[in-house]
Structure formats: C-alpha cells, structure tokens
Scaffold this motif. Sequence first.
Motif, short mmCIF file in Angstrom:
data_model
loop_
_atom_site.label_atom_id
_atom_site.label_comp_id
_atom_site.label_asym_id
_atom_site.label_seq_id
_atom_site.Cartn_x
_atom_site.Cartn_y
_atom_site.Cartn_z
N THR A 32 4.94 13.95 -46.74
CA THR A 32 3.94 12.90 -46.68
C THR A 32 2.54 13.45 -46.92
O THR A 32 1.59 12.68 -47.02
N LEU A 33 2.39 14.75 -47.03
CA LEU A 33 1.09 15.36 -47.33
C LEU A 33 0.73 15.25 -48.80
O LEU A 33 -0.41 15.50 -49.18
N GLU A 34 1.70 14.87 -49.64
CA GLU A 34 1.45 14.78 -51.08
C GLU A 34 0.75 13.48 -51.42
O GLU A 34 1.19 12.40 -51.03
N LYS A 35 -0.34 13.59 -52.15
CA LYS A 35 -1.14 12.42 -52.49
C LYS A 35 -0.40 11.45 -53.42
O LYS A 35 -0.59 10.24 -53.34
N ASP A 36 0.45 11.97 -54.32
CA ASP A 36 1.11 11.09 -55.30
C ASP A 36 2.15 10.15 -54.68
O ASP A 36 2.54 9.17 -55.31
N LEU A 37 2.60 10.41 -53.45
CA LEU A 37 3.54 9.50 -52.79
C LEU A 37 2.80 8.33 -52.15
O LEU A 37 3.40 7.31 -51.83
N GLY A 38 1.50 8.48 -51.93
CA GLY A 38 0.70 7.40 -51.39
C GLY A 38 0.89 7.13 -49.91
O GLY A 38 0.59 6.04 -49.44
N VAL A 39 1.38 8.11 -49.17
CA VAL A 39 1.59 7.93 -47.73
C VAL A 39 0.96 9.06 -46.93
O VAL A 39 1.45 9.42 -45.86
N VAL A 40 -0.14 9.61 -47.42
CA VAL A 40 -0.78 10.76 -46.76
C VAL A 40 -1.17 10.40 -45.33
O VAL A 40 -1.82 9.39 -45.09
N GLY A 41 -0.74 11.25 -44.39
CA GLY A 41 -1.09 11.06 -43.00
C GLY A 41 -0.32 9.96 -42.29
O GLY A 41 -0.59 9.68 -41.13
N ARG A 42 0.62 9.32 -42.96
CA ARG A 42 1.41 8.28 -42.31
C ARG A 42 2.78 8.85 -41.95
O ARG A 42 3.40 9.53 -42.74
N ASN A 43 3.21 8.56 -40.77
CA ASN A 43 4.50 9.04 -40.31
C ASN A 43 5.26 7.86 -39.72
O ASN A 43 5.29 7.65 -38.51
N ASN A 44 5.81 7.03 -40.61
CA ASN A 44 6.59 5.89 -40.16
C ASN A 44 7.85 5.78 -41.01
O ASN A 44 8.10 6.62 -41.88
N VAL A 45 8.65 4.78 -40.76
CA VAL A 45 9.94 4.64 -41.44
C VAL A 45 9.74 4.44 -42.95
O VAL A 45 10.50 5.00 -43.75
N GLU A 46 8.74 3.67 -43.33
CA GLU A 46 8.49 3.44 -44.77
C GLU A 46 8.11 4.73 -45.48
O GLU A 46 8.56 5.01 -46.59
N ALA A 47 7.26 5.54 -44.84
CA ALA A 47 6.85 6.81 -45.42
C ALA A 47 8.05 7.75 -45.54
O ALA A 47 8.22 8.44 -46.55
#
Length: 119
Positions: free
Chosen positions: A57-72
């Motif tokens: 989730t640290l990768e910017k291209d996934l679009g979930v930086v800093g999020r730690n939830n089920v969707e991420a």
Amino acid sequence: MANSKRDLFRKRRMRVRSKLRKLADGRPRLSVHRSSKNISVQVIDDVQGRTLAAASTLEKDLGVVGRNNVEAAAKVGAAIAERAKQAGVEAVFFDRGGFLFHGKVKALADAAREGGLKF
C-alpha cells in the motif's frame, strides 16, 4: 503464566512456516505482512533466496497510500497476482505469517486467487 500477545503471534508464525517447510516442493511462497498503517506482500523463492514480485500500500500507483483496510488489501492482492504472473509464477504457498486468516488477509488472498494465482 499467560502468554503475551507477541508470543502468541510468534507461535502462530512458526507453526505456519513449519507446515510450509514440510510441504515445500519448489513453489514460491506468498508472504504477507500487515502493520497498523500498511499491508505488503511478496512472492519469495526460498530455494534461491530471491523476491520474485512484491506489492504494498506504500506504492503510489495503487492509489491506496497510507490506507490499511479491506479495499486496499484487495487492490494489493490483485497487483501481486498480476506481477507474479509477469514473473512466471502460477502457483504459490500462502504464508500468512502470524496473522489470522480473516479481514484484510482474507481479502488479499481472495483477490490474488481471482487474479489467477493458485494456492
């Protein structure tokens, strides 16, 4: 004497790893790490000691930086399946570490299976 939370985590992690070692047939291992802020996953070839593919989730291209939830976690699972296929990996062992198989870890595993990884 009661075991601490950390001791129980270590016991679960060692139990999972020992079972994987017994089954080892040359397949790489899909190793999951979950922290309070991020989730990351690697496909590791234990024979050569190399990481074949990774996603986080640290990768910017996934679009979930800093999020730690089920969707991420699901996005990371889909990404690792795609990257593993690019690396020529079709089947892996799922190494959940000491993390329980529910919630984010389960979402990651389900997304990786939908992406085409077999485990």
